[in-house]
Design a protein around this motif. Structure first.
Motif, PDB file in Angstrom:
ATOM      1  N   ASP A  82      40.552  30.845  44.377  1.00  0.00           N
ATOM      2  CA  ASP A  82      39.419  31.229  44.089  1.00  0.00           C
ATOM      3  C   ASP A  82      38.895  31.906  42.590  1.00  0.00           C
ATOM      4  O   ASP A  82      39.146  32.796  42.345  1.00  0.00           O
ATOM      5  CB  ASP A  82      38.116  31.894  45.484  1.00  0.00           C
ATOM      6  CG  ASP A  82      37.805  31.467  46.487  1.00  0.00           C
ATOM      7  OD1 ASP A  82      38.898  29.806  46.987  1.00  0.00           O
ATOM      8  OD2 ASP A  82      37.082  32.104  47.275  1.00  0.00           O
ATOM      9  N   VAL A  83      37.933  31.568  42.272  1.00  0.00           N
ATOM     10  CA  VAL A  83      37.854  31.936  40.659  1.00  0.00           C
ATOM     11  C   VAL A  83      36.400  32.754  41.084  1.00  0.00           C
ATOM     12  O   VAL A  83      34.727  32.367  41.288  1.00  0.00           O
ATOM     13  CB  VAL A  83      36.322  30.820  40.113  1.00  0.00           C
ATOM     14  CG1 VAL A  83      36.082  31.581  38.464  1.00  0.00           C
ATOM     15  CG2 VAL A  83      38.038  30.236  39.354  1.00  0.00           C
ATOM     16  N   VAL A  84      36.163  34.309  40.613  1.00  0.00           N
ATOM     17  CA  VAL A  84      35.603  35.497  41.192  1.00  0.00           C
ATOM     18  C   VAL A  84      35.116  35.739  39.487  1.00  0.00           C
ATOM     19  O   VAL A  84      35.628  36.217  39.372  1.00  0.00           O
ATOM     20  CB  VAL A  84      35.916  36.083  41.919  1.00  0.00           C
ATOM     21  CG1 VAL A  84      35.568  37.529  42.051  1.00  0.00           C
ATOM     22  CG2 VAL A  84      36.705  35.568  43.439  1.00  0.00           C
ATOM     23  N   VAL A  85      33.700  35.787  39.950  1.00  0.00           N
ATOM     24  CA  VAL A  85      32.880  37.059  39.161  1.00  0.00           C
ATOM     25  C   VAL A  85      32.524  38.083  39.756  1.00  0.00           C
ATOM     26  O   VAL A  85      32.066  38.458  40.470  1.00  0.00           O
ATOM     27  CB  VAL A  85      31.492  36.012  37.746  1.00  0.00           C
ATOM     28  CG1 VAL A  85      31.573  37.474  37.065  1.00  0.00           C
ATOM     29  CG2 VAL A  85      32.123  34.638  37.635  1.00  0.00           C
ATOM     30  N   VAL A  86      32.998  39.361  39.119  1.00  0.00           N
ATOM     31  CA  VAL A  86      32.466  40.841  39.159  1.00  0.00           C
ATOM     32  C   VAL A  86      32.127  41.333  38.264  1.00  0.00           C
ATOM     33  O   VAL A  86      32.419  41.502  37.208  1.00  0.00           O
ATOM     34  CB  VAL A  86      33.945  41.992  39.106  1.00  0.00           C
ATOM     35  CG1 VAL A  86      33.802  43.414  40.046  1.00  0.00           C
ATOM     36  CG2 VAL A  86      35.058  41.152  41.037  1.00  0.00           C
ATOM     37  N   ASN A  87      30.647  42.406  38.587  1.00  0.00           N
ATOM     38  CA  ASN A  87      30.138  42.873  37.452  1.00  0.00           C
ATOM     39  C   ASN A  87      29.822  43.768  37.778  1.00  0.00           C
ATOM     40  O   ASN A  87      29.634  44.638  38.602  1.00  0.00           O
ATOM     41  CB  ASN A  87      28.490  42.173  37.657  1.00  0.00           C
ATOM     42  CG  ASN A  87      27.589  42.982  36.472  1.00  0.00           C
ATOM     43  OD1 ASN A  87      27.691  43.957  35.814  1.00  0.00           O
ATOM     44  ND2 ASN A  87      26.548  42.025  36.216  1.00  0.00           N
ATOM     45  N   ALA A  88      30.556  44.745  37.145  1.00  0.00           N
ATOM     46  CA  ALA A  88      31.130  45.861  36.987  1.00  0.00           C
ATOM     47  C   ALA A  88      29.813  47.216  37.239  1.00  0.00           C
ATOM     48  O   ALA A  88      29.639  48.255  38.149  1.00  0.00           O
ATOM     49  CB  ALA A  88      31.964  46.713  36.064  1.00  0.00           C
ATOM     50  N   GLU A  89      29.391  46.582  36.130  1.00  0.00           N
ATOM     51  CA  GLU A  89      28.024  47.400  36.374  1.00  0.00           C
ATOM     52  C   GLU A  89      26.831  47.510  37.630  1.00  0.00           C
ATOM     53  O   GLU A  89      26.407  48.514  37.561  1.00  0.00           O
ATOM     54  CB  GLU A  89      26.845  46.674  35.444  1.00  0.00           C
ATOM     55  CG  GLU A  89      25.569  47.986  34.306  1.00  0.00           C
ATOM     56  CD  GLU A  89      25.483  47.294  33.020  1.00  0.00           C
ATOM     57  OE1 GLU A  89      24.429  47.662  33.232  1.00  0.00           O
ATOM     58  OE2 GLU A  89      25.760  46.447  32.742  1.00  0.00           O
TER      59      GLU A  89
END
Lengths: 428, 176
Positions: B116-123
């Motif tokens: 899977d392609v995942v995007v994590v927004n740390a903020e």
């Protein structure tokens, strides 16, 4: 406010009256420990953090014990770095080969840890010193390197799980069986981020060696520390090794616990942890037929004199089964010497075992007893993760010195009672 | 900071011996450690990983040893961040000290799959699985911790702070 022994030690070292679970504190450390794997990184951190002198050369302890006697050039280089650092910083407690032992057996033996102390070590089994009524926990090299500069560390106050042991132990049941049983009950993350407080009337009957074994494996349930309240046995142990007495602390009767669990020793059999987690425990009667290739008796969990005595009692007059390799590792030079003068080493050699100098080697698959693919070992060490003692396709079963010694003779995992009766059994 | 990458999924109790086996601990060289990352769980892991990829795992990730070589190896293998149900205590601390961002989300850990392609927004702590078109919420990383991660870990962060801000000279680049 009522507090647990863990909270009292943390409060004392943070310079406050009381602390509560979840609180972040900055605490003074009585001892900062590192070994040949973790010290090189900690030393880099020390220098990068502009450290010129350690906060106290008596309180920074370096023990090269993992790949020692040096297994290869890289290991030798790691130890050389430590040696140079120890000289430069004039450390009181750097242990060169000959005085070096498995760190968590060595420090208590040398009287370096006292009740009420706060110890951090760049080794996860630093929790062992909880047996002495100290707060002791494992940290990474960065935290250790920073503590070498400042003499302080930050900690989150853990909640405490109280474990109450009652009843009389069955034959051949030791501290190792109690902690394996407890980890089987809690699970490998059952005490994650928490303190494990060992308690109850049955503990008075446990040797210090048994208590060290139990505190040692608190990390295998995910705990931050494992701790025993000091009693007469603790004080006798400390008196023999140190001029100082430490600070004798106890949990208040109405201290707050996250939970309390009770264990009845009369119902606990010798335990075996199956691959690949220390929580996969079974009583010895439910193990079934598990042939072994290697048996290891040693490590910071069970390489103490008491452990070797038990192993010798089981092995005396017997022969290690054909095809089984038995490796015995006295944890410190003192233990080695005692074992020799008591005739234990003679028993091991006659049984067909080999005796290693003090080292952590086989426990972590470092050297001196690496398993090949498909091989199976029973071991008194503390971890049976995938690849822990060698090939990822090998297996490690964890047990007490008695069960490990018996299994070496039987050729498969089994109880002491399964050994053939000897015609002449002289007492040791 | 946003971390975008393909996912490599692992199970519960991925311990430090699996992340970096002790047989490789005669060095602390990140490149060498990174080349053996996760090899006992998947011998080809390092060959398959692309820079920025994400590890997703179950409970108690990083259990076992206190060796800092574990987060070092993960970072050096090219992994941008780790998402798990939860983390073992010492690893949790070491990961931040080494500048490896980690996120706890049981839902994300259970749902997201390898590839899977995942995007994590740390903020914001928002984890978005673009393949499954699902979103999960983790605890965000506070700005001071993000700064520590961006600097490459605690020691680099402290040193940068100790040196003070970069000197700004108009029309001229800093020579440092």
């Amino acid at each position: 406010m009522s507090q647990t022994i863990t909270e009292k030690i943390l409060a004392a070292h943070a310079g406050v009256k009381t602390v509560h679970p979840g609180q972040l504190i900055e605490a003074r450390v009585d001892l900062a420990l590192a070994n040949d794997i973790t010290a090189p990184i900690a030393m880099e951190v020390f220098y990068k953090a502009s450290g010129k002198k350690v906060f106290d050369p008596k309180k920074v302890v370096l023990v090269p014990d993992h790949f020692v006697p040096n297994k290869d050039i890289a290991a030798a280089e790691q130890c050389r770095k430590m040696r140079l650092f120890a000289r430069e910083q004039k450390l009181t407690h750097f242990f060169e080969l000959g005085e070096m032992g498995v760190e968590h057996a060595l420090l208590p033996e040398k009287g370096l840890v006292l009740p009420g102390d706060l110890v951090i070590g760049a080794d996860s089994h630093t929790c062992t010193y909880g047996a002495l009524g100290a707060f002791a926990t494992g940290v990474g090299s960065t935290d250790l390197g920073a503590a070498m500069v400042t003499g302080q560390t930050w900690l989150k106050v853990p909640e405490t799980i109280k474990l109450v042991y009652r009843g009389r132990p069955r034959p051949w049941v030791s501290g190792k069986d109690l902690i394996l049983y407890t980890i089987g009950d809690l699970g490998v993350d059952g005490a994650r981020y928490q303190a494990m407080e060992f308690s109850g009337p049955a503990l008075a009957g446990l040797s210090m060696a048994d208590r060290f074994t139990m505190a040692n494996m608190a990390i295998e349930a995910g705990a931050k520390n494992g701790i025993f309240e000091p009693d007469d046995s603790t004080m006798a142990y400390v008196r023999e090794r140190s001029k100082k007495k430490g600070k004798i602390l106890h949990s208040d009767p109405d201290a707050q616990y996250r939970e309390t669990r009770y264990y009845d020793l009369s119902s606990i059999e010798p335990q075996v942890a199956f691959p690949h987690l220390p929580e996969n425990t079974r009583p010895i009667s439910k193990v079934g037929k598990v042939p072994i290739d290697q048996a290891v008796i040693g490590s910071c969990t069970n390489g103490r004199l008491e452990d070797l005595r038990i192993a010798a009692r089981v092995l005396k007059g017997h022969q290690v089964a054909k095809g089984v390799r038995l490796i015995i590792i006295p944890a410190t030079p003192w233990i080695y010497q005692q074992a020799m003068s008591e005739g234990l080493l003679d028993i091991f050699l006659k049984a067909g075992g080999v005796i290693s100098p003090p080292t952590c080697g086989p426990c972590l698959g470092g050297f001196m007893g690496i398993l090949a693919q498909g091989e199976r070992a029973i071991s008194t060490t503390n971890r049976n993760f995938v690849g822990r003692m060698g090939h990822p396709g090998s297996e490690v079963y964890l047990a007490s010195p008695a069960i490990t010694a018996a299994s070496a003779v039987l050729g498969s995992i089994g109880p002491v009672e399964a050994l053939p009766r000897l015609k002449k059994v002289r007492s040791l | 900071m946003k971390y975008t990458g393909r996912v490599w999924k692992f199970g519960d109790h991925i311990d430090t011996d699996v992340i970096i086996p002790a047989r490789h601990l005669t060095t602390s060289d990140p490149k060498e450690l990174g080349s053996h990352c996760m090899e006992d769980a998947d011998p080809d892991f390092v060959k398959k990983v692309h820079k920025g990829d994400i590890i997703v795992a179950g409970r108690n990730f990083g259990s076992g040893s206190s060796r800092e070589h574990a987060p070092i190896a993960i970072k050096a293998a090219g992994i941008s961040c780790v998402i798990a149900e939860n983390f073992a205590r010492i690893f949790y601390r070491n990961a931040f000290n080494m500048g490896l961002p980690i996120f706890e989300s049981p839902e994300a850990a259970q749902t997201i799959k390898t590839g899977d392609v995942v995007v994590v927004n740390a903020e914001t702590g928002l984890i978005e699985d673009r393949t499954l078109k699902k979103k999960f919420q983790a605890e965000p990383i506070p700005p001071f911790m993000q700064e520590l991660i961006d600097d490459g870990g605690l020691v680099a962060h402290i040193n940068k702070k100790a040196q003070g801000p970069e000197p700004k000279v108009q029309g001229q680049k800093s020579k440092r």
